[in-house]
Write a protein that holds these residues in place. Structure first.
Motif, short mmCIF file in Angstrom:
data_model
loop_
_atom_site.label_atom_id
_atom_site.label_comp_id
_atom_site.label_asym_id
_atom_site.label_seq_id
_atom_site.Cartn_x
_atom_site.Cartn_y
_atom_site.Cartn_z
N ALA A 31 0.83 -1.21 0.00
CA ALA A 31 0.00 0.00 0.00
C ALA A 31 0.86 1.25 0.00
O ALA A 31 0.59 2.23 -0.72
N GLU A 32 1.93 1.25 0.81
CA GLU A 32 2.83 2.40 0.87
C GLU A 32 3.53 2.62 -0.48
O GLU A 32 3.71 3.76 -0.92
N ALA A 33 3.93 1.52 -1.12
CA ALA A 33 4.60 1.62 -2.42
C ALA A 33 3.65 2.23 -3.46
O ALA A 33 4.03 3.14 -4.21
N TYR A 34 2.41 1.74 -3.51
CA TYR A 34 1.44 2.28 -4.47
C TYR A 34 1.09 3.74 -4.14
O TYR A 34 0.88 4.55 -5.06
N HIS A 35 1.02 4.06 -2.86
CA HIS A 35 0.75 5.44 -2.46
C HIS A 35 1.84 6.37 -3.01
O HIS A 35 1.54 7.45 -3.56
N GLN B 21 0.81 13.21 -14.28
CA GLN B 21 0.16 12.05 -14.91
C GLN B 21 -1.00 11.64 -13.99
O GLN B 21 -0.87 10.71 -13.19
N TYR B 22 -2.09 12.36 -14.14
CA TYR B 22 -3.16 12.27 -13.14
C TYR B 22 -3.94 10.95 -13.18
O TYR B 22 -4.28 10.41 -12.14
N GLN B 23 -4.21 10.45 -14.36
CA GLN B 23 -4.95 9.19 -14.44
C GLN B 23 -4.14 8.02 -13.88
O GLN B 23 -4.68 7.22 -13.09
N PRO B 24 -2.83 7.88 -14.21
CA PRO B 24 -2.04 6.83 -13.55
C PRO B 24 -1.97 7.02 -12.04
O PRO B 24 -1.90 6.03 -11.30
N ALA B 25 -1.97 8.27 -11.59
CA ALA B 25 -1.97 8.53 -10.15
C ALA B 25 -3.25 7.99 -9.51
O ALA B 25 -3.22 7.37 -8.44
N VAL B 26 -4.39 8.22 -10.17
CA VAL B 26 -5.67 7.69 -9.66
C VAL B 26 -5.60 6.17 -9.54
O VAL B 26 -6.01 5.58 -8.53
N ASP B 27 -5.06 5.51 -10.56
CA ASP B 27 -4.96 4.04 -10.54
C ASP B 27 -4.06 3.56 -9.40
O ASP B 27 -4.37 2.55 -8.74
N ALA B 28 -2.95 4.28 -9.18
CA ALA B 28 -2.03 3.89 -8.11
C ALA B 28 -2.67 4.04 -6.74
O ALA B 28 -2.55 3.14 -5.88
N TYR B 29 -3.38 5.14 -6.50
CA TYR B 29 -4.04 5.34 -5.21
C TYR B 29 -5.13 4.28 -4.97
O TYR B 29 -5.34 3.83 -3.84
N LYS B 30 -5.81 3.89 -6.04
CA LYS B 30 -6.83 2.85 -5.89
C LYS B 30 -6.19 1.52 -5.48
O LYS B 30 -6.73 0.80 -4.63
N ALA C 261 -3.44 1.25 -3.80
CA ALA C 261 -3.03 1.42 -2.41
C ALA C 261 -4.20 1.16 -1.47
O ALA C 261 -4.05 0.48 -0.44
N LEU C 262 -5.37 1.68 -1.82
CA LEU C 262 -6.55 1.49 -0.97
C LEU C 262 -7.04 0.04 -0.99
O LEU C 262 -7.65 -0.43 0.00
N ARG C 263 -6.77 -0.68 -2.05
CA ARG C 263 -7.14 -2.11 -2.07
C ARG C 263 -6.33 -2.89 -1.05
O ARG C 263 -6.81 -3.87 -0.48
N ASN C 264 -5.10 -2.44 -0.84
CA ASN C 264 -4.24 -3.11 0.13
C ASN C 264 -4.40 -2.54 1.54
O ASN C 264 -4.12 -3.24 2.52
N ASN C 265 -4.83 -1.28 1.64
CA ASN C 265 -5.05 -0.67 2.94
C ASN C 265 -6.24 0.29 2.85
O ASN C 265 -6.06 1.51 2.68
N PRO C 266 -7.45 -0.23 2.96
CA PRO C 266 -8.66 0.60 2.79
C PRO C 266 -8.82 1.68 3.84
O PRO C 266 -9.60 2.62 3.64
N ASN C 267 -8.10 1.60 4.94
CA ASN C 267 -8.27 2.56 6.03
C ASN C 267 -7.31 3.75 5.95
O ASN C 267 -7.27 4.55 6.89
#
Length: 269
Positions: free
Chosen positions: A104-108, A119-128, A130-136
């Protein structure tokens, strides 16, 4: 038989020795990797990010799957604003990490580097991811909202640019059509002027081609001007001449009677 057993024992001893040496080398490499990791961390704390990057790269040279070294190398590159180089290091960590929090930290951080690179769309994908691995993770959720807003803004800007391009193209086409109409009108006006000039030249040519003899005949056919009436002085002179002529005639007649000769009469006018 004993010879075969002897050879087998020797082979096992050699194999065991090689395996032991390989294990020792592996342990030594892992120790070296950990050592370089600690050295890199110390440099990182001193904000010597370039030197820290070198230390982390050496750690990865000793152990290419050392996810902690890859992650920290990504952070050092990020701090030096080398976002493009930092992203592959975070991706390596996300791939090799065994626990979800590290992933999660790596994707964040991938999302953060993408945001810095716009690169805003790839950023959105990366944050998603991260949240899949750490939803909180509220910080990741907040960053995701910001990234999504930037994507929407970018899409709207692209839409506005397309509409502007269409409008500009339409205006250019209208201007072009107006130019064609003006050229056409100017051409028609020029044609009319040319035709008018040609007509004038035609009339001149007709005048040039006229037969002067015909004009002379026309002049001859014209009635001659009549003589004007006699003036009072002329009338007086005419009467005097008539009177004198009458006297002469009377005189001649009297002489004829006397002499019997014929007298020739002469005109006074």
């Amino acid at each position: 038989m004993k010879k075969i057993q002897y050879l087998l024992i020797i082979f096992l001893m050699l194999f065991s020795s090689k395996e032991i040496l390989a294990q020792k080398d592996s342990i030594a490499l892992q120790r070296e990797a950990r050592k370089m990791l600690r050295q890199g961390n110390e440099l990182y704390q001193k904000q010597q990010f370039t030197d820290a990057s070198v230390a982390y790269q050496k750690a990865l040279g000793s152990n290419s799957n050392y996810d902690k070294a890859a992650y920290n190398l990504g952070n050092a590159l990020y701090q030096n604003k080398n976002y493009k180089e930092a992203i592959p290091q975070y991706e390596l960590t996300a791939k090799t990490a065994t626990d979800k929090f590290t992933k999660a930290e790596a994707y964040h951080n991938i999302g953060n580097a993408m945001m810095e690179s716009k690169q805003y769309q790839p950023a959105v994908d990366a944050y998603k991811n991260a949240l899949r691995n750490n939803p909180n993770d509220d910080e990741t959720r907040y960053n995701l909202a910001v990234a999504q807003k930037m994507v929407d803004k970018e899409n709207q800007q692209n839409k506005d640019d397309k509409n502007k391009d269409k409008k500009d193209n339409k205006d250019k086409k209208d201007d072009k059509d107006k130019g064609k109409d003006k050229d056409k009108k100017d051409g028609e006006d020029k044609d009319k002027k040319d035709n008018k000039d040609k007509d004038g030249e035609g009339d001149k040519d007709k005048d040039k081609n006229k037969d002067p003899k015909k004009d002379d005949k026309k002049d001859k056919q014209k009635p001659k001007p009549q003589q004007g009436k006699m003036t009072p002085q002329q009338i007086k002179q005419l009467l005097e001449s008539l009177n004198n002529e009458e006297k002469k005639t009377q005189k001649k007649m009297n002489a004829k009677k006397a002499k019997g000769k014929k007298v020739k009469q002469e005109k006074d006018w």
